[in-house]
Design an enzyme around this catalytic site. Structure first.
Site, PDB file in Angstrom:
ATOM      1  N   LYS A   1     -12.352  -1.839   6.298  1.00  0.00           N
ATOM      2  CA  LYS A   1     -11.680  -2.745   7.231  1.00  0.00           C
ATOM      3  C   LYS A   1     -12.232  -2.584   8.644  1.00  0.00           C
ATOM      4  O   LYS A   1     -12.708  -3.532   9.227  1.00  0.00           O
ATOM      5  CB  LYS A   1     -10.175  -2.514   7.199  1.00  0.00           C
TER       6      LYS A   1
ATOM      7  N   ASP B   1      -1.966   6.848   6.120  1.00  0.00           N
ATOM      8  CA  ASP B   1      -2.973   5.904   5.639  1.00  0.00           C
ATOM      9  C   ASP B   1      -3.246   4.957   6.800  1.00  0.00           C
ATOM     10  O   ASP B   1      -2.404   4.131   7.143  1.00  0.00           O
ATOM     11  CB  ASP B   1      -2.436   5.153   4.417  1.00  0.00           C
TER      12      ASP B   1
ATOM     13  N   TRP C   1       0.834  -1.212   0.000  1.00  0.00           N
ATOM     14  CA  TRP C   1       0.000   0.000   0.000  1.00  0.00           C
ATOM     15  C   TRP C   1       0.858   1.247   0.000  1.00  0.00           C
ATOM     16  O   TRP C   1       0.537   2.226  -0.676  1.00  0.00           O
ATOM     17  CB  TRP C   1      -1.005  -0.011   1.155  1.00  0.00           C
TER      18      TRP C   1
HETATM   19  C1  LIG Z   1      -7.154  -1.868   1.842  1.00  0.00           C
HETATM   20  C2  LIG Z   1      -6.126  -0.821   1.946  1.00  0.00           C
HETATM   21  C3  LIG Z   1      -6.000   0.210   1.011  1.00  0.00           C
HETATM   22  C4  LIG Z   1      -6.872   0.275  -0.235  1.00  0.00           C
HETATM   23  O1  LIG Z   1      -8.070   0.832   0.073  1.00  0.00           O
HETATM   24  P1  LIG Z   1      -9.177   1.126  -1.058  1.00  0.00           P
HETATM   25  O2  LIG Z   1     -10.260   1.716  -0.236  1.00  0.00           O
HETATM   26  O3  LIG Z   1      -9.499  -0.176  -1.695  1.00  0.00           O
HETATM   27  O4  LIG Z   1      -8.591   2.088  -2.022  1.00  0.00           O
HETATM   28  C5  LIG Z   1      -5.054   1.172   1.224  1.00  0.00           C
HETATM   29  N1  LIG Z   1      -4.242   1.141   2.299  1.00  0.00           N
HETATM   30  C6  LIG Z   1      -4.321   0.163   3.211  1.00  0.00           C
HETATM   31  C7  LIG Z   1      -3.400   0.182   4.376  1.00  0.00           C
HETATM   32  C8  LIG Z   1      -5.256  -0.848   3.066  1.00  0.00           C
HETATM   33  O5  LIG Z   1      -5.333  -1.826   3.984  1.00  0.00           O
END
Ligand SMILES: *Cc1c(COP(=O)(O)O)cnc(C)c1O
Length: 368
Positions: free
Chosen positions: A198, A174, A103
């Site tokens: 998540k 993030d 990511w």
């Molecule tokens: C799942 C995830 C993403 C991607 O998220 P989307 O909403 O599908 O764009 C980005 N960063 C992390 C840490 C993730 O676990």
């Protein structure tokens, strides 16, 4: 078979059962309005209240101060990979990234299209099995911002605390896979963003908490939808927002409050993770893949002695109602995602199954 099973999916992931029950009713008729949540105008009084309550609950959980905006946007965390540099990075400036997994790599890729990127630290050499130590971090001379991925969903590693950053430089995080799984000191951040699917709700909505001073940083020549100021000025209602997702996210925030808030979440998550890691450490069959000091409380990644045994493990687990345990395709093995809404009972059921599987397959492993 009970009608719901143990769900260890990495995302979209399990949601709190009381929230699902309430959402079931709200789909039919929300807040006594005679209209379901998905059928209400986003410009009406009913939705006004829903989004205001969602923001209020979000703010109260982490004591978000007034000089931060709470935005409910679309395009997932993946669009934030691009929006952050589009708004905060110029072609001649450098942004520093702490590279701890796929990511973060994707975030770097988007930023490279906008400006210069400096990798301040990375654990790529050991396939991202750890979080870099403070003394490994080398910042560039005057970064526009520092970006981290707080929890590395695919590798099962997590920053214990924020890295320190040069003074005056915004830290951008993030937090998609550990948002509100523990206390959050927002003052340490310029922007925190998290795809909902998540820990916070259904897919289709991304939570962005942004310091006021950064809202106006983007050029006004950017596409309107890609400027933070657009969404801040319109309270996330510039275009039609993901109304159902915002409703569910609000209910998840209220559920966290009802559980005792972020301290209680942290305790609940530590208890579950400890159960799994303690067993992994005692096992002569399974092994955890993340380095112990970097282990995630959200995604527990582990291997069995052979790929054949791993396939057998996943298949038998699935038959017993333990779902979503296959590791990400880029790393293999197994991964148990045990976010806020995953119950202690689910983790206990998983550990019991793992013990049983170890007992009955130890001989096969010794022969291989
Ligand atoms: C799942 C995830 C993403 C991607 O998220 P989307 O909403 O599908 O764009 C980005 N960063 C992390 C840490 C993730 O676990």
């Amino acid at each position: 078979m009970p009608d719901r099973i143990h769900n260890f999916s990495a995302g979209p992931a399990t949601l709190p059962e009381p929230v699902l029950r309430k959402a079931q009713e709200a789909i039919w008729n929300v807040a006594g309005s005679g209209i379901g949540i998905m059928e209400h105008s986003h410009r009406g009084k009913v939705f006004d209240r829903i989004i205001a309550e969602a923001e209020q609950a979000c703010r109260s959980l982490a004591g978000i101060p007034d000089d931060y905006r709470v935005l409910f946007l679309q395009g997932g965390a993946s669009l934030q990979f691009a929006m952050v540099p589009m708004n905060l990075l110029g072609a001649d400036r450098t942004a520093d990234y702490l590279l701890t997994g796929v990511w973060s790599q994707k975030a770097v890729k988007e930023a490279k299209a906008i400006g210069k990127i400096h990798i301040a630290a990375t654990s790529e050499a050991t396939n991202f099995d750890r979080i870099p130590k403070p003394q490994e971090i080398r910042y560039s001379s005057s970064p526009a911002y520092v970006h981290i991925t707080t929890n590395n969903t695919i590798y099962g590693t997590q920053w214990r605390t924020e890295p320190s950053v040069p003074s005056g430089v915004p830290l951008i995080a993030d937090t998609s896979s550990d948002m509100y799984s523990r206390p959050l000191d927002i003052r340490k951040y310029g922007i925190v963003y998290a795809g909902a699917q998540k820990n916070l709700g259904p897919s289709g909505v991304v939570l962005v908490i942004i310091r006021n001073g950064l809202v106006e940083a983007g050029a006004k020549t950017l596409p309107t939808m890609l400027q933070y100021r657009t969404h801040a000025a319109e309270n996330s209602l510039y275009n039609t927002p993901p109304t159902f997702g915002i409703y569910v996210m609000g209910e998840v925030f209220k559920w966290i409050q009802s559980q005792g808030g972020l301290n209680a979440m942290a305790e609940h998550n530590e208890t579950k993770a400890r159960l799994l890691y303690d067993y992994l450490d005692s096992s002569e069959f399974f092994r955890g893949t993340a380095q112990p000091d970097s282990r995630s409380l959200m995604n527990v990644c582990f291997r069995a002695p052979s790929e054949e045994l791993e396939a057998k493990f996943i298949s038998e687990a699935t038959k017993l109602g333990l779902d979503g345990l296959k590791g990400h395709r880029s790393v293999g093995g197994m991964r148990a995602s045990i976010y806020n809404a995953c119950s202690l009972q689910s983790v206990q059921a998983l550990v019991s199954f793992m013990k049983e599987f170890e007992r009955s397959n130890r001989a096969a492993a010794a022969r291989s």
